[in-house]
Every structure is written in structure tokens, then in C-alpha cells.
Scaffold this motif. Structure first.
Motif, short mmCIF file in Angstrom:
data_model
loop_
_atom_site.label_atom_id
_atom_site.label_comp_id
_atom_site.label_asym_id
_atom_site.label_seq_id
_atom_site.Cartn_x
_atom_site.Cartn_y
_atom_site.Cartn_z
N MET A 1 -3.48 -1.88 7.00
CA MET A 1 -2.44 -2.32 6.11
C MET A 1 -2.55 -3.81 5.82
O MET A 1 -2.37 -4.23 4.70
CB MET A 1 -1.08 -1.98 6.74
CG MET A 1 0.07 -2.30 5.86
SD MET A 1 0.05 -1.18 4.46
CE MET A 1 1.54 -1.59 3.69
N LYS A 2 -2.88 -4.60 6.86
CA LYS A 2 -3.02 -6.05 6.66
C LYS A 2 -4.21 -6.36 5.76
O LYS A 2 -4.15 -7.28 4.95
CB LYS A 2 -3.19 -6.75 8.00
CG LYS A 2 -1.93 -6.76 8.83
CD LYS A 2 -2.16 -7.47 10.14
CE LYS A 2 -0.93 -7.41 11.01
NZ LYS A 2 -1.12 -8.09 12.30
N ARG A 3 -5.28 -5.59 5.89
CA ARG A 3 -6.45 -5.80 5.04
C ARG A 3 -6.13 -5.50 3.59
O ARG A 3 -6.58 -6.21 2.69
CB ARG A 3 -7.61 -4.92 5.49
CG ARG A 3 -8.28 -5.39 6.73
CD ARG A 3 -9.50 -4.55 7.00
NE ARG A 3 -9.99 -4.82 8.33
CZ ARG A 3 -10.97 -4.16 8.90
NH1 ARG A 3 -11.54 -3.16 8.26
NH2 ARG A 3 -11.36 -4.49 10.10
N LEU A 4 -5.35 -4.46 3.35
CA LEU A 4 -4.97 -4.10 2.00
C LEU A 4 -4.15 -5.20 1.34
O LEU A 4 -4.38 -5.58 0.19
CB LEU A 4 -4.19 -2.78 1.99
CG LEU A 4 -3.72 -2.29 0.63
CD1 LEU A 4 -4.90 -2.00 -0.27
CD2 LEU A 4 -2.86 -1.06 0.79
N ILE A 5 -3.22 -5.75 2.08
CA ILE A 5 -2.40 -6.84 1.55
C ILE A 5 -3.26 -8.07 1.26
O ILE A 5 -3.11 -8.72 0.23
CB ILE A 5 -1.25 -7.18 2.53
CG1 ILE A 5 -0.28 -6.00 2.58
CG2 ILE A 5 -0.54 -8.45 2.11
CD1 ILE A 5 0.77 -6.14 3.65
#
Length: 68
Positions: free
Chosen positions: A1-5
Motif C-alpha cells: 500500500m505504501k509503494r502504491l501511494i
């Protein structure tokens, strides 16, 4: 999720219109073409189209914000 953001924020920054900054001394003014040559350092010159070219003079210090 952090990578997507992180990837979305980078993509947004790259796709947004960029603003170019040029500040320095006016080297040459071409009034008929509304073109001004601004030297920001000894080896870097930026050519800027402006409607206020008739009011600028050689040797004048300017700060320009423009879009590419």
C-alpha cells in the motif's frame, strides 16, 4: 500500500505542468519577437518569451516564472 501511494505521488509530480524559474541579468532584448535572453550564471542563458519585453533593458536584474 505504501509503494502504491509513493508511485502515485511520483507519477502525479511528473505529469503536472512544470514551472521554470529564471533569474539573472538581461543580456539581450528582441522587442519585435518579445524575446529576452536572461543569464543566470556565466554559462547558462535562458530565452524567455514575454509581453513586457519593451519595458526591459540590457543589464537589468529580473526574476521570471514561466511554464514550458
Amino acid at each position: 500500500m505504501k509503494r502504491l501511494i509513493l508511485l502515485l505521488s511520483i507519477a502525479t509530480a511528473l505529469l503536472a505542468p512544470s514551472a521554470a524559474l529564471a533569474s539573472g541579468v538581461v543580456l539581450k532584448v528582441e522587442r519585435s519577437a518579445h524575446l529576452v535572453a536572461v543569464a543566470s550564471s556565466a554559462s547558462r542563458v535562458a530565452l524567455v518569451h514575454t509581453s513586457s519585453a519593451s519595458r526591459l533593458g540590457v543589464g537589468q536584474r529580473v526574476a521570471v516564472t514561466a511554464t514550458r
